[in-house]
Design an enzyme around this catalytic site. Structure first.
Site, PDB file in Angstrom:
ATOM      1  N   CYS A 123      -6.398   0.095  -3.985  1.00  0.00           N
ATOM      2  CA  CYS A 123      -6.062   0.339  -2.582  1.00  0.00           C
ATOM      3  C   CYS A 123      -7.152   1.209  -1.960  1.00  0.00           C
ATOM      4  O   CYS A 123      -7.756   2.039  -2.634  1.00  0.00           O
ATOM      5  CB  CYS A 123      -4.697   1.033  -2.473  1.00  0.00           C
ATOM      6  SG  CYS A 123      -4.155   1.269  -0.756  1.00  0.00           S
ATOM      7  N   ASP A 138      -6.725   3.581  -0.075  1.00  0.00           N
ATOM      8  CA  ASP A 138      -6.194   4.945   0.085  1.00  0.00           C
ATOM      9  C   ASP A 138      -7.149   5.987  -0.500  1.00  0.00           C
ATOM     10  O   ASP A 138      -7.563   5.891  -1.659  1.00  0.00           O
ATOM     11  CB  ASP A 138      -4.819   5.022  -0.621  1.00  0.00           C
ATOM     12  CG  ASP A 138      -4.054   6.266  -0.234  1.00  0.00           C
ATOM     13  OD1 ASP A 138      -4.580   7.385  -0.452  1.00  0.00           O
ATOM     14  OD2 ASP A 138      -2.936   6.135   0.281  1.00  0.00           O
ATOM     15  N   ARG A 192      -6.695   8.787  -1.584  1.00  0.00           N
ATOM     16  CA  ARG A 192      -6.184   9.612  -2.697  1.00  0.00           C
ATOM     17  C   ARG A 192      -6.267   8.912  -4.048  1.00  0.00           C
ATOM     18  O   ARG A 192      -5.813   9.450  -5.053  1.00  0.00           O
ATOM     19  CB  ARG A 192      -4.731  10.006  -2.400  1.00  0.00           C
ATOM     20  CG  ARG A 192      -4.581  10.864  -1.158  1.00  0.00           C
ATOM     21  CD  ARG A 192      -3.139  10.889  -0.682  1.00  0.00           C
ATOM     22  NE  ARG A 192      -2.688   9.563  -0.234  1.00  0.00           N
ATOM     23  CZ  ARG A 192      -1.463   9.312   0.222  1.00  0.00           C
ATOM     24  NH1 ARG A 192      -0.575  10.297   0.281  1.00  0.00           N
ATOM     25  NH2 ARG A 192      -1.123   8.094   0.612  1.00  0.00           N
ATOM     26  N   HIS A 207      -0.587   1.881  -6.046  1.00  0.00           N
ATOM     27  CA  HIS A 207      -0.094   3.259  -6.194  1.00  0.00           C
ATOM     28  C   HIS A 207       1.263   3.383  -5.524  1.00  0.00           C
ATOM     29  O   HIS A 207       1.537   2.720  -4.525  1.00  0.00           O
ATOM     30  CB  HIS A 207      -1.093   4.265  -5.614  1.00  0.00           C
ATOM     31  CG  HIS A 207      -1.302   4.134  -4.127  1.00  0.00           C
ATOM     32  ND1 HIS A 207      -0.689   4.956  -3.220  1.00  0.00           N
ATOM     33  CD2 HIS A 207      -2.033   3.251  -3.403  1.00  0.00           C
ATOM     34  CE1 HIS A 207      -1.055   4.605  -2.004  1.00  0.00           C
ATOM     35  NE2 HIS A 207      -1.865   3.562  -2.080  1.00  0.00           N
ATOM     36  N   CYS A 235       2.672   3.601  -1.373  1.00  0.00           N
ATOM     37  CA  CYS A 235       1.525   2.992  -0.680  1.00  0.00           C
ATOM     38  C   CYS A 235       1.890   2.705   0.788  1.00  0.00           C
ATOM     39  O   CYS A 235       2.884   2.034   1.068  1.00  0.00           O
ATOM     40  CB  CYS A 235       1.127   1.699  -1.390  1.00  0.00           C
ATOM     41  SG  CYS A 235      -0.263   0.850  -0.614  1.00  0.00           S
TER      42      CYS A 235
HETATM   43 CO    CO Z   1      -2.113   2.171  -0.628  1.00  0.00          CO
END
Ligand code: CO
Length: 214
Positions: free
Chosen positions: A42, A44, A46, A98, A101
């Protein structure tokens, strides 16, 4: 110092530190890469692939998009997959989602996200296929995290449905496919599923003539 100048300063510090620790570090990697892994994760911020797996530059080939999707009309993903499997000959292809999400969460709502709707519609399809497994949970977060896991499974299947993976599995080079889910709250990866050339795909998705161009 502005935030972006800070990034450049950090980079300067990092490259100096690398050279101090290992003077050959950059010259060794400059002309060649032999990563053993392709990571489809992803976007993302993090979930940084190298940090959470303790891998170094040169060890992991990375593709990231919203909700770690394997969409068969995504030329970007297909080009990365083809390059990693056929040319770099990676041994493992990892789809890593994750928990919690945002992309998956968005797909569970009826909100109109503009152009992003077109992307997350693929996640809505995963929900529809697995509705009964998701809706047994009353808690919203549990439903979301179940969909996160099911989505990773579906994306691993989507990899196996590509002619790129099917061709590789028919030859000697047979990468293993993995579905993992990372926990934002504890930093741990939960391995969800694995798929190899020995596993059977629904024959509906198997191509008989893989010599033809894709
Ligand atoms: Co995500």
């Amino acid at each position: 110092m502005t935030p972006y100048e800070q990034l450049l300063q950090n980079n300067d510090d990092w490259s100096r530190e690398q050279i101090k620790q290992d003077p050959e570090f950059f010259s060794r990697l400059a002309n060649v890469q032999h990563p053993e892994f392709l990571w489809i994760g992803c976007s993302d911020s993090r979930v940084p692939a190298d940090k959470i797996t303790g891998t170094q530059p040169g060890e992991i080939f990375v593709h990231r998009n919203i909700a770690n999707m394997v969409v068969h009309t995504d030329l970007n993903l297909l080009a990365v997959l083809e390059y990693a499997v056929v040319h770099l000959k990676v041994e493992h292809v990892i789809v890593c989602g994750h928990y919690n999400c945002g992309g998956v969460k968005a797909a569970m709502t009826s909100h109109n996200f503009g152009i992003i709707n077109k992307w997350i519609r693929n996640i809505k399809d995963v929900y529809r296929i697995h509705r009964s497994e998701i809706e047994i949970y009353m808690d919203e977060t549990e439903r979301l995290n179940k969909l996160v896991e099911l989505n990773v499974r579906e994306q691993v299947l989507n990899l196996a449905k590509t002619s790129i993976i099917q061709k590789a599995w028919k030859k000697n080079h047979r990468p293993m496919l993995h579905g993992w889910v990372y926990g934002l709250d504890d930093g741990r990866i939960n391995p969800i599923c694995k798929m190899s050339h020995e596993d059977h795909l629904d024959p509906l998705y198997e191509f008989d003539d893989l010599v033809k161009e894709d």
